[in-house]
Scaffold this motif. Sequence first.
Motif, PDB file in Angstrom:
ATOM      1  N   TYR A   1      68.727 -35.939 -29.507  1.00  0.00           N
ATOM      2  CA  TYR A   1      68.446 -36.863 -28.771  1.00  0.00           C
ATOM      3  C   TYR A   1      67.807 -36.186 -27.629  1.00  0.00           C
ATOM      4  O   TYR A   1      66.964 -35.869 -26.608  1.00  0.00           O
ATOM      5  N   ILE A   2      68.899 -34.612 -27.320  1.00  0.00           N
ATOM      6  CA  ILE A   2      68.574 -34.258 -26.908  1.00  0.00           C
ATOM      7  C   ILE A   2      67.455 -32.998 -26.378  1.00  0.00           C
ATOM      8  O   ILE A   2      66.824 -33.044 -25.740  1.00  0.00           O
ATOM      9  N   SER A   3      67.246 -32.904 -27.765  1.00  0.00           N
ATOM     10  CA  SER A   3      65.824 -32.256 -27.915  1.00  0.00           C
ATOM     11  C   SER A   3      64.562 -33.425 -27.401  1.00  0.00           C
ATOM     12  O   SER A   3      63.487 -32.626 -26.996  1.00  0.00           O
ATOM     13  N   ALA A   4      65.085 -34.601 -27.682  1.00  0.00           N
ATOM     14  CA  ALA A   4      63.882 -35.196 -27.250  1.00  0.00           C
ATOM     15  C   ALA A   4      63.903 -36.134 -25.847  1.00  0.00           C
ATOM     16  O   ALA A   4      62.577 -35.316 -24.881  1.00  0.00           O
ATOM     17  N   LEU A   5      65.418 -35.290 -24.720  1.00  0.00           N
ATOM     18  CA  LEU A   5      64.779 -35.341 -23.761  1.00  0.00           C
ATOM     19  C   LEU A   5      64.543 -33.780 -23.006  1.00  0.00           C
ATOM     20  O   LEU A   5      63.756 -34.288 -22.119  1.00  0.00           O
ATOM     21  N   ALA A   6      64.640 -32.975 -23.731  1.00  0.00           N
ATOM     22  CA  ALA A   6      64.235 -31.451 -23.099  1.00  0.00           C
ATOM     23  C   ALA A   6      61.832 -32.144 -23.138  1.00  0.00           C
ATOM     24  O   ALA A   6      61.548 -31.606 -22.621  1.00  0.00           O
ATOM     25  N   GLY A   7      61.862 -33.080 -24.076  1.00  0.00           N
ATOM     26  CA  GLY A   7      59.800 -33.145 -23.990  1.00  0.00           C
ATOM     27  C   GLY A   7      59.933 -34.376 -23.287  1.00  0.00           C
ATOM     28  O   GLY A   7      58.454 -34.045 -23.249  1.00  0.00           O
ATOM     29  N   VAL A   8      60.951 -34.083 -21.900  1.00  0.00           N
ATOM     30  CA  VAL A   8      60.226 -35.586 -20.944  1.00  0.00           C
ATOM     31  C   VAL A   8      59.764 -35.002 -20.179  1.00  0.00           C
ATOM     32  O   VAL A   8      60.441 -34.004 -19.577  1.00  0.00           O
ATOM     33  N   ASP A   9      58.770 -34.867 -19.390  1.00  0.00           N
ATOM     34  CA  ASP A   9      58.214 -34.601 -18.174  1.00  0.00           C
ATOM     35  C   ASP A   9      58.846 -34.443 -17.305  1.00  0.00           C
ATOM     36  O   ASP A   9      59.091 -35.795 -16.459  1.00  0.00           O
ATOM     37  N   PRO A  10      58.988 -33.202 -16.794  1.00  0.00           N
ATOM     38  CA  PRO A  10      59.489 -32.856 -15.288  1.00  0.00           C
ATOM     39  C   PRO A  10      59.964 -34.055 -14.708  1.00  0.00           C
ATOM     40  O   PRO A  10      59.888 -34.275 -12.882  1.00  0.00           O
ATOM     41  N   GLN A  11      58.006 -34.123 -14.727  1.00  0.00           N
ATOM     42  CA  GLN A  11      57.041 -33.856 -13.232  1.00  0.00           C
ATOM     43  C   GLN A  11      57.757 -35.810 -12.827  1.00  0.00           C
ATOM     44  O   GLN A  11      57.590 -35.911 -11.963  1.00  0.00           O
ATOM     45  N   LEU A  12      57.970 -36.131 -13.759  1.00  0.00           N
ATOM     46  CA  LEU A  12      58.222 -37.769 -13.792  1.00  0.00           C
ATOM     47  C   LEU A  12      59.779 -37.893 -12.955  1.00  0.00           C
ATOM     48  O   LEU A  12      59.431 -38.570 -12.011  1.00  0.00           O
ATOM     49  N   HIS A  13      60.410 -37.088 -12.801  1.00  0.00           N
ATOM     50  CA  HIS A  13      62.131 -37.079 -11.918  1.00  0.00           C
ATOM     51  C   HIS A  13      61.053 -36.644 -10.646  1.00  0.00           C
ATOM     52  O   HIS A  13      61.569 -36.512 -10.523  1.00  0.00           O
ATOM     53  N   GLU A  14      61.111 -35.187 -11.143  1.00  0.00           N
ATOM     54  CA  GLU A  14      60.090 -35.247  -9.669  1.00  0.00           C
ATOM     55  C   GLU A  14      59.774 -35.764  -9.000  1.00  0.00           C
ATOM     56  O   GLU A  14      60.666 -36.612  -7.297  1.00  0.00           O
ATOM     57  N   ALA A  15      58.806 -36.922  -9.598  1.00  0.00           N
ATOM     58  CA  ALA A  15      58.214 -37.852  -8.971  1.00  0.00           C
ATOM     59  C   ALA A  15      59.745 -38.994  -8.328  1.00  0.00           C
ATOM     60  O   ALA A  15      59.229 -39.328  -6.623  1.00  0.00           O
ATOM     61  N   ALA A  16      59.917 -39.025  -8.841  1.00  0.00           N
ATOM     62  CA  ALA A  16      60.854 -40.580  -8.600  1.00  0.00           C
ATOM     63  C   ALA A  16      61.877 -40.118  -7.836  1.00  0.00           C
ATOM     64  O   ALA A  16      62.664 -41.137  -6.513  1.00  0.00           O
ATOM     65  N   ALA A  17      61.662 -38.745  -7.739  1.00  0.00           N
ATOM     66  CA  ALA A  17      63.304 -38.096  -6.724  1.00  0.00           C
ATOM     67  C   ALA A  17      63.109 -38.974  -5.345  1.00  0.00           C
ATOM     68  O   ALA A  17      63.777 -38.109  -4.477  1.00  0.00           O
ATOM     69  N   ILE A  18      61.535 -38.082  -5.542  1.00  0.00           N
ATOM     70  CA  ILE A  18      61.248 -38.137  -4.472  1.00  0.00           C
ATOM     71  C   ILE A  18      60.702 -39.293  -3.891  1.00  0.00           C
ATOM     72  O   ILE A  18      61.283 -39.753  -1.918  1.00  0.00           O
ATOM     73  N   ASP A  19      60.640 -40.273  -3.991  1.00  0.00           N
ATOM     74  CA  ASP A  19      60.415 -41.373  -4.051  1.00  0.00           C
ATOM     75  C   ASP A  19      61.663 -42.108  -4.012  1.00  0.00           C
ATOM     76  O   ASP A  19      61.354 -43.441  -3.212  1.00  0.00           O
ATOM     77  N   GLY A  20      62.545 -41.111  -4.399  1.00  0.00           N
ATOM     78  CA  GLY A  20      64.122 -42.287  -3.607  1.00  0.00           C
ATOM     79  C   GLY A  20      64.592 -43.381  -4.619  1.00  0.00           C
ATOM     80  O   GLY A  20      65.276 -43.816  -4.685  1.00  0.00           O
ATOM     81  N   ALA A  21      64.582 -42.867  -5.325  1.00  0.00           N
ATOM     82  CA  ALA A  21      64.740 -42.928  -7.263  1.00  0.00           C
ATOM     83  C   ALA A  21      66.607 -42.983  -6.976  1.00  0.00           C
ATOM     84  O   ALA A  21      66.251 -41.641  -7.371  1.00  0.00           O
ATOM     85  N   SER A  22      67.829 -43.616  -7.492  1.00  0.00           N
ATOM     86  CA  SER A  22      68.837 -42.513  -8.149  1.00  0.00           C
ATOM     87  C   SER A  22      68.833 -41.867  -9.256  1.00  0.00           C
ATOM     88  O   SER A  22      67.900 -42.687 -10.227  1.00  0.00           O
ATOM     89  N   MET A  23      69.472 -41.377  -9.817  1.00  0.00           N
ATOM     90  CA  MET A  23      69.921 -40.670 -11.487  1.00  0.00           C
ATOM     91  C   MET A  23      70.057 -42.076 -11.719  1.00  0.00           C
ATOM     92  O   MET A  23      68.843 -42.240 -12.872  1.00  0.00           O
ATOM     93  N   TRP A  24      70.639 -43.110 -11.574  1.00  0.00           N
ATOM     94  CA  TRP A  24      70.611 -44.436 -12.640  1.00  0.00           C
ATOM     95  C   TRP A  24      69.619 -45.040 -13.334  1.00  0.00           C
ATOM     96  O   TRP A  24      68.867 -45.210 -14.115  1.00  0.00           O
ATOM     97  N   GLN A  25      68.626 -44.808 -11.663  1.00  0.00           N
ATOM     98  CA  GLN A  25      67.713 -45.313 -12.141  1.00  0.00           C
ATOM     99  C   GLN A  25      66.103 -44.635 -12.422  1.00  0.00           C
ATOM    100  O   GLN A  25      65.675 -45.229 -13.318  1.00  0.00           O
ATOM    101  N   ARG A  26      67.249 -43.339 -12.544  1.00  0.00           N
ATOM    102  CA  ARG A  26      65.715 -42.299 -13.070  1.00  0.00           C
ATOM    103  C   ARG A  26      66.452 -42.497 -14.327  1.00  0.00           C
ATOM    104  O   ARG A  26      65.376 -41.934 -16.180  1.00  0.00           O
ATOM    105  N   ILE A  27      67.487 -42.897 -15.062  1.00  0.00           N
ATOM    106  CA  ILE A  27      67.615 -42.605 -16.462  1.00  0.00           C
ATOM    107  C   ILE A  27      67.256 -43.913 -17.261  1.00  0.00           C
ATOM    108  O   ILE A  27      66.590 -43.800 -18.767  1.00  0.00           O
ATOM    109  N   LEU A  28      67.553 -44.959 -16.417  1.00  0.00           N
ATOM    110  CA  LEU A  28      66.613 -46.055 -17.255  1.00  0.00           C
ATOM    111  C   LEU A  28      65.598 -46.491 -17.043  1.00  0.00           C
ATOM    112  O   LEU A  28      64.951 -46.825 -17.995  1.00  0.00           O
ATOM    113  N   HIS A  29      64.696 -45.175 -15.801  1.00  0.00           N
ATOM    114  CA  HIS A  29      62.853 -45.925 -16.362  1.00  0.00           C
ATOM    115  C   HIS A  29      62.716 -44.338 -16.557  1.00  0.00           C
ATOM    116  O   HIS A  29      61.535 -44.521 -16.964  1.00  0.00           O
TER     117      HIS A  29
END
Lengths: 319, 310
Positions: A197-225
């Motif tokens: 799962y760690i290797s699968a998570l490394a494949g998640v597009d970091p831009q998604l996290h970036e965009a979500a963080a900018i839009d004000g999503a919390s860590m819990w929300q980022r994990i969930l979505h």
Amino acid sequence: MQAPTKAPVNAPKRGKAARLWLQVKRRWGLYLLLAIPVAYVFLFNYVPMYGVTIAFKKYKIKQGILGSPWAGLYQFRRFISNAKFLQILVNTLAVSVYSLLAGFPLPILLAIGLSHLVSDKYRKTIQMITYAPHFLSTVVMVGLINQLLNMHTGLLNRIIEAMGGSAVNFLGKAQYFRHVYVWSGVWQGAGYGAIIYISALAGVDPQLHEAAAIDGASMWQRILHIDIPGILPTITIMLILRMGSVMTVGFEKIYLMQNNTNISLSEVIETYVYKQALTASKPDFSYSTAVGLFQNVISLILVLTTNFISTKVSSYGLW
Amino acid sequence: MAQAHPVHLKKKKLSMLGQPGDRSFHVVNLTLLTLFMLAVLYPLVYVVACSFSSAYAVITNQVWLWPVEFTLDGYKACLKHHLLMTGYLNSLVYMIFGTLVNIVLLVLAGYPLSRRDLPGKRGFIMFFTFTMFFSGGMIPNYLLVKDLGLLDNRLAMIIPFAFSCYNMIIVRTYFTTNVPEELLEAAQIDGSSDIHFFFRIALPLAKPVIAVMVLFHGIGHWNGYMRALLYLNSSSKYTLQLVLRDILLLSNMTTDMMAQLDDSALEEMQNAMQLIKYAVIVLGSLPVMILYPFVQKYFVKGMMIGSVKG
């Protein structure tokens, strides 16, 4: 680049078979390499599959597999009508489903937690330590369980007593068997199980996290979505693979953990197969093989079914 | 593979750049992970500490973290066991040759099946993958070994049942993605044969995946005991794991082991047994645990290669 239309126009009308033969001849070297594993797998994988036919016979060592008389479904009927049948089946499923429920989610949570750890160095340390028990052999692992859960000198009971509780006879009472088996397995395998799962998570597009963080999503929300949907295909495949082995517990550990007090809960199909054929005073090869085949066929059906459902529902399948 | 690292670093920074409320997440996360790590680590440290303590300290529950009344008695007693060294040697031999058989089969099947221009490829792949879903099972396998005359023969630990389809697919995927098509074309124009190309070019390119497979299979041979349990009878051929099982789980200890310890009263022997077991646990896992920190990353790599195409 219109390769497909080129060949048929100019080629003389040679037979398909002849052209194929030419291709085969040209690749003789590859066939030579393949010949060894093919012969090997034929001998060590397919010949035993033929050996399964003794499940439908009354096998006698002197007469061999071919010479022994056919018995139809006699051996299977014997197993199903055996007084122990239900007990063994329930034990197998209980241990296996309990292992799945306890052991499947933890590596996923662990991987997500690790991937959001701020310190890289600490993450590597945790990984290094939690992978380690995976490399203990089963014999050592069961020896460890026996030592640490001992009623009088075991570490766990000492901790319980130090905290004011009273010692629990984990190994001497059947009722604890499943818990000990399952949670020791979680202890041993959760860290290593997280790798995938760690290797699968490394494949998640970091831009998604970036965009979500900018839009004000919390860590819990980022994990969930973001994280969870990102690794859902991996989770699905791992689940399919695990479902396929719900009927198998794995012989090594449970056999070593068996003793007279827990046998009513620890006798599973694999250990039963082994004992009936190889440690019984009157070895019964046909009966054992039939019991093993019963297990194999149900496992096969389980893999195919879960894969079918998964491809229908989520389009993530094994193939 | 090469890109994975920078991506990861970038994500790390993002984790830190979260919302103000994310602090609670990081605190909870750090606490839980640390607790889990300690839950894994502490029992291991405890076992090592016990193994270096005196039998009396172990039996009277004095050890918590460090050895109490430091002594090597436990280890000395272990080394007296007549089968332990034989077991080590046997396991080493079975592991080396067994792994060799595994690897030969993996590359000989994996390479041809990675080639697009192999007629009948689909059929071969089905031939191999079928073994993943159905097998003869314990008893037919046993009967085959018996019919081949390999019962209680060292070869039974090396030759049979060495093909792993799952790993073959990993090796095949590695060949497909790491041996460039252009290289093959160039070699073919030069008139190089497929066999020549395999040994001279493809195989050297596959060294990383072979290293990973050596580790996977090597540790499997070293740690497994079922095959030895099924096929070996004479104790002179026993693997380390079977010897460990004798000492740890069946408590078969020879008198010469016991004689090593000062007092030979029955109660003392019971106490000594506890100590010996701790020492045996450490001795039995020592080779793997020493190597483990150095090879850990290859295991992770192997899992990653495998997960590229489940």
